[in-house]
Design an enzyme around this catalytic site. Structure first.
Site, short mmCIF file in Angstrom:
data_model
loop_
_atom_site.label_atom_id
_atom_site.label_comp_id
_atom_site.label_asym_id
_atom_site.label_seq_id
_atom_site.Cartn_x
_atom_site.Cartn_y
_atom_site.Cartn_z
N ASP A 395 56.57 60.40 29.42
CA ASP A 395 56.78 59.90 30.75
C ASP A 395 56.74 60.93 31.57
OD1 ASP A 395 57.82 58.02 32.33
OD2 ASP A 395 60.04 59.03 32.22
N CYS A 451 55.64 57.52 37.38
CA CYS A 451 56.02 56.75 38.41
C CYS A 451 55.12 57.43 39.68
CB CYS A 451 57.43 56.96 38.69
SG CYS A 451 58.34 58.52 38.70
#
Ligand SMILES: C[S@@+](CC[C@H](N)C(=O)[O-])C[C@H]1O[C@@H](n2cnc3c(N)ncnc32)[C@H](O)[C@@H]1O
Length: 518
Positions: A395, A451
């Site tokens: 991530d 993100c």
């Protein structure tokens, strides 16, 4: 805008668990960290947040528009009428199919004073009807029954699909929301290894691990592009009460360890000094060595005594046979015994020294690049060696442009948008995904998520891996869609990559899933 940001950061003060004072000090998150670790905040959406985001989206700053254009990000991706907010109820508390589950939901609803709207595509997730409520003061939140987590983050773990028994590696794990969800899906059977370069963010992760009683987890402070500890071997586990696996690292100068360029992170990692623990370890080693010395000496003495006894017996026999020669023989024997004892002692001490040296060398080797920061429950200190991981999630650190919560602090993320910073991020991301792939078992799955909506930080990074390992890597669908269940993703720029856009009701996220071909 700067003032508004200031007020946002004040309002979003971290509300982590209240431990003892020392613990709190240790876990205190700097403003820099707080900005990124919003998922562990209460997440309360204030009136000024709503006003800020409305104004921001209406009058997007020039460099933001440029960034969107350069990355082919449609301007309408962020079209939102409200700021969404979600919670996840930990499954062991949440048996939705029976009355107890419904009862729990009613209790939470009455505690946090808003309705929970279940997401049919993401088990245990609920959208808060009113995003402005406070959740961190509720009893259920405090006792770890639920936590705040965006649905798009949940989607990344849905893609990873951890199963009981898996050894999962979470690279860039802090502050630990995804790690928490992974743990639930392992149902206490399997292991999680979290790696992050930021000590303070790992501090938050540690709090989360403790609060949610996450079993079989260990956290490493390490550059994820270099991490190389294998999954723990289940045979290495020992009962919880015997474990003392805690390692507190210290920086030896003022380096900013959260800097994200590969070169500086490497230097920073090498600058960790395990001052206190080093001393503790040395003391422990010395004690162990002393004990071993004592044992060895006792053994030697016993052997020597035995030798002496035998010699005495021989001497007694000789005594009986020839009294005149007795004294000479005795003297010679004693001399020989002493010589033998001395030789034995020096061989033994050489061996002991060699053993000590190799023990220290092996410890040093283990900690050249990575350090076990915290170990929740079962692992032996410094245990390594179970094999490659079944599932890996990377991530990755990114420019944060897709996340609504980060847009709320735009002045701080705007610095991620320039070309130079982007280049650094992309290099880091390539290093992270490649290392994650190396640590993945053949047949295993790696989820790469960010993100950001930047193609260069997402599809291009994935493509880099596919090009580098054409025979062993392939992109596979992240989600299996079921009949009437609609997962609110949009397709990415290459097949089998997925994007969650704020306009579809979650925060922004890029998700891809790669299989390591057997
Ligand atoms: C998007 S956040 C991760 C969020 C986390 N997965 C979660 O769900 O809570 C990115 C993380 O990458 C970490 N990071 C940055 N550079 C890194 C590196 N070289 N190695 C490991 N972690 C790194 C940052 O400290 C940050 O915690």
């Amino acid at each position: 805008m700067e003032n508004q940001n200031q007020s946002h950061s004040n309002e979003n003060d971290i509300k982590t668990e209240k431990g003892n004072e020392q613990e709190q000090q240790q876990l205190k998150i700097s403003e820099e960290e707080e900005e990124i670790g919003t998922e562990i905040n209460d997440g309360q959406v204030t009136k000024s947040d709503v006003e800020f985001i409305k104004e921001f989206l209406e009058n997007k700053p020039k460099e933001f528009i440029e960034f969107l254009n350069n990355n082919n990000i449609p301007l309408d991706s962020y079209n939102i009428s409200s700021i969404p907010r979600f919670i996840r109820i930990k499954p062991n508390n949440n048996n939705n199919n029976n009355n107890n589950g419904n009862e729990l939901i009613s209790i939470i609803e009455s505690e946090i004073k808003t309705k929970l709207i279940p997401l049919n595509w993401l088990p245990n997730f609920y959208k808060l009807e009113d995003s402005s409520v406070n959740i961190s003061s509720s009893k259920s939140y405090k006792s770890g029954i639920f936590y705040g987590m965006d649905a798009s983050s949940g989607a990344a773990i849905l893609a990873l699909n951890p199963k009981p028994g898996d050894n999962v590696l979470d690279i860039c794990c802090a502050p630990g929301t995804k790690l928490c969800m992974i743990s639930d899906l392992l149902e206490g059977n399997g292991t999680i290894t979290g790696v992050d370069i930021s000590e303070s963010r790992l501090g938050t992760c540690k709090t989360i691990l403790k609060k949610y009683k996450i079993p079989n987890a260990r956290l490493f402070i390490c550059d994820g592009t270099k991490f190389n500890s294998l999954a723990p071997n289940s045979s290495e586990t020992i009962p919880m009460e015997k474990v003392q696996a805690k390692k507190k690292l210290k920086l030896n100068n003022n380096n900013n360890i959260t800097t994200t360029t590969t070169t500086t992170t490497t230097t920073s990692i090498n600058n960790f000094k395990e001052k206190e623990d080093e001393k503790e370890d040395e003391k422990e080693d010395e004690k162990e060595d002393e004990k071993e010395d004592e044992k060895d000496n006792n053994n030697n003495n016993n052997n020597n005594n035995n030798n002496n006894n035998n010699n005495n017996n021989n001497n007694n026999n000789n005594n009986n046979n020839n009294n005149n020669n007795n004294n000479n023989n005795n003297n010679n024997n004693n001399n020989n015994n002493n010589n033998n004892n001395n030789n034995n002692n020096s061989i033994v001490s050489d061996l002991v020294e060699k053993k000590r040296k190799s023990k220290r060398a092996s410890k040093k080797k283990t900690f050249d690049l990575e350090d076990l920061y915290f170990c929740n429950t079962f692992f032996m200190r410094y245990s390594v060696g179970g094999g490659l991981y079944d599932k890996v999630i990377v991530d990755a650190e990114c420019s944060l442009d897709a996340s609504i919560r980060h847009l709320l602090k735009y002045s701080k993320i705007s610095r991620n948008l320039d070309l130079e910073k982007s280049k650094q991020l992309i290099n880091l991301q390539k290093g992270l995904i490649e290392n994650g792939f190396k640590l993945l078992k053949p047949g295993g799955h790696l989820v790469y998520s960010t993100c950001s909506f930047s193609k260069d930080q997402n599809e291009s990074v994935v493509q880099y891996l596919l090009n580098k390992y054409p025979d062993t890597s392939k992109l596979i669908p992240s989600f299996t869609t079921q009949n009437d269940i609609i997962i609110p993703f949009s397709p990415g720029f290459i097949e089998n990559t997925f994007r969650f856009y704020p306009k579809n009701g979650t925060s922004g996220m890029f998700i891809s899933k790669i299989e390591k071909i057997k």
